[in-house]
Design a protein around this motif. Structure first.
Motif, short mmCIF file in Angstrom:
data_model
loop_
_atom_site.label_atom_id
_atom_site.label_comp_id
_atom_site.label_asym_id
_atom_site.label_seq_id
_atom_site.Cartn_x
_atom_site.Cartn_y
_atom_site.Cartn_z
N LEU A 1 96.61 60.62 -81.69
CA LEU A 1 97.37 59.37 -81.79
C LEU A 1 96.41 58.20 -81.87
O LEU A 1 95.54 58.03 -81.02
CB LEU A 1 98.29 59.20 -80.58
N MET B 1 100.28 62.88 -73.75
CA MET B 1 100.20 61.69 -74.59
C MET B 1 101.22 60.65 -74.14
O MET B 1 100.91 59.46 -74.01
CB MET B 1 100.45 62.11 -76.04
N GLN C 1 104.71 57.16 -87.40
CA GLN C 1 104.21 58.47 -87.85
C GLN C 1 102.89 58.33 -88.58
O GLN C 1 102.08 59.26 -88.60
CB GLN C 1 105.25 59.14 -88.75
N HIS D 1 100.52 56.68 -87.64
CA HIS D 1 99.47 56.60 -86.61
C HIS D 1 99.18 57.96 -85.97
O HIS D 1 98.39 58.02 -85.01
CB HIS D 1 99.88 55.61 -85.52
N VAL D 2 99.80 59.02 -86.44
CA VAL D 2 99.66 60.34 -85.82
C VAL D 2 99.03 61.32 -86.81
O VAL D 2 99.50 61.46 -87.95
CB VAL D 2 101.01 60.88 -85.34
N THR E 1 98.34 62.21 -92.22
CA THR E 1 99.14 61.81 -91.06
C THR E 1 100.49 62.50 -91.10
O THR E 1 100.81 63.23 -92.04
CB THR E 1 99.35 60.29 -91.06
N LEU F 1 105.96 63.42 -80.22
CA LEU F 1 104.67 63.19 -79.56
C LEU F 1 104.42 64.17 -78.42
O LEU F 1 103.39 64.07 -77.74
CB LEU F 1 104.61 61.75 -79.04
N ILE G 1 93.86 60.60 -77.74
CA ILE G 1 94.30 59.26 -78.11
C ILE G 1 93.08 58.38 -78.36
O ILE G 1 92.11 58.42 -77.60
CB ILE G 1 95.16 58.62 -77.00
N ALA H 1 96.55 54.67 -81.25
CA ALA H 1 97.52 53.89 -80.49
C ALA H 1 97.21 52.39 -80.57
O ALA H 1 96.24 51.92 -79.96
CB ALA H 1 97.51 54.34 -79.03
#
Length: 294
Positions: free
Chosen positions: A186, A152, A217, A219-220, A237, A179, A274, A188
Motif C-alpha cells: 500500500l 494493514m 486501488q 495505490h495498491v 496496481t 486491503l 506500507i 498510503a
C-alpha cells in the motif's frame, strides 16, 4: 586471482561446517550478535540445538536500533528469537512470499526480487546467505528485523500514523476487505498529501464512490514490495492493471512513485508492507477529471 578467491570461499565453507552457529557467528565477526546471544542465554540453544536458520544482523545493523534497546534483556530476547527459524533454509530453498515461523512465533516474510536479484527477510535486505554451520545456516542482514504489530488496516486505523483522511476514504469506498488480502503493498497518502488537493476536490471525490475506489486501488500493488526490491520501472496496481512509475534519484537516497516521495518506508504489516507517500496518486485516465473537480 579468481582461483584464489574460489579457494578461499571453499575453505571458508569447509571450516564453517565444523563450527556451530555461535562459533560461526564469531568467525564472521558478528560481535554484537554473539554478545547479545550470550547475555540472553540463547547462545547455548544455538550452539547445541538445531538445526536452525539464523538471520544475523551485522554490527552496523545493530547500530540502527534505539540506543537503550539493547539494555532491555527481555526485549532483546524477543528480538533475537524473531531472528531464528527451526530447520535449515538455504537461499535456493526459499521462494517469494514464503513465510517462515520464527522461534518467537510471528512469521518472517521472505521476498525474492528478480529485477534487483535481491532477497529480503521481513523487508531487511540479505547481503549474504548460506553461511553453513554444523547445526544450521546463517543469513547476514544489514538491518534488524522486527515482527509486524498488526495488519494493514490496523496501521491505517491508528490515528497517530497521520492517515486519518485515508482511513475515511477507505471506509467511504467500502474497500476494507480488499486491503485484508495478502500479500499487498500500500502506497498510503498521508493527511498532508490529501491537503495538497485544490479546495473542494476532496469532498467531491469522497462523494463519488466509483472514482474514489479507482483512485484508492491505484495505490495498491499486488505482492509485498519492500524498498530493497524496488527498481526504476513500472509496477501494476489493483486499478485494472494500471501501472505506476517508480524512480530513484541521487543513488536511491530519494524514492518516488510517480511524483510522490516515500516519506516513511517499509512499514511491515502482517499482510504485506506500507510506504507512506506525500502526494495523492491519480490514475492517468482520471487525472484531468479529478483536477477539474475544483
Amino acid at each position: 586471482m579468481k582461483c584464489l578467491v574460489l579457494f578461499a570461499l571453499c575453505l571458508h565453507q569447509v571450516l564453517g561446517a565444523d563450527q556451530n552457529l555461535v562459533q560461526l557467528a564469531q568467525s564472521l565477526r558478528l560481535n554484537i550478535l554473539v554478545k547479545q546471544l550470550q547475555a540472553t542465554g540463547l547462545a547455548d540453544t544455538l550452539a547445541t540445538g538445531g538445526p536452525y536458520t539464523l538471520f544475523a544482523p551485522s554490527d552496523n545493523a545493530f547500530g540502527k536500533l534505539d540506543g537503550g534497546q539493547l539494555n532491555d534483556t527481555a526485549a532483546v530476547t524477543k528480538l533475537l528469537k524473531y531472528h531464528v527459524v527451526s530447520g535449515t533454509y538455504k537461499g535456493a530453498d526459499v521462494y517469494n512470499e514464503q513465510k517462515l515461523t520464527s522461534l518467537l512465533g510471528p512469521a518472517i516474510r521472505i521476498n525474492r526480487y528478480a529485477h534487483t536479484n535481491k532477497i529480503s527477510a521481513e523487508g531487511a535486505p540479505v547481503y549474504r546467505a548460506d553461511e553453513i554451520a554444523s547445526n544450521g545456516v546463517i543469513w547476514l542482514l544489514d538491518t534488524p528485523m522486527s515482527p509486524p504489530t498488526g495488519s494493514m488496516l490496523d496501521y491505517i486505523n491508528n490515528d497517530k500514523n497521520g492517515l486519518t483522511i485515508l482511513k475515511k476514504a477507505i471506509n467511504t469506498a467500502g474497500i476494507q476487505s480488499a486491503l485484508q488480502a495478502e500479500p499487498l503493498t500500500l502506497l498510503a497518502p498521508n493527511d498532508a498529501a490529501f491537503g495538497r488537493l485544490d479546495p473542494g476536490v476532496l469532498d467531491k471525490l469522497l462523494a463519488d464512490k466509483a472514482k474514489l475506489t479507482q483512485v484508492l486501488q491505484y495505490h495498491v500493488i499486488p505482492g509485498a514490495l519492500f524498498t530493497s526490491g524496488m527498481h526504476s520501472g513500472y509496477v501494476r496496481t489493483l486499478d485494472h492493471g494500471e501501472q505506476l512509475r517508480i524512480t530513484f534519484q541521487f543513488f536511491g537516497l530519494f524514492k518516488y512513485v510517480n511524483d510522490a516521495q516515500l516519506s516513511t518506508e517499509d512499514v511491515d504489516v502482517t499482510n504485506g508492507v506500507i510506504h507512506v507517500i506525500d502526494h495523492l496518486l491519480l490514475p492517468p485516465d482520471l487525472a484531468k477529471t479529478i483536477s477539474a473537480l475544483g
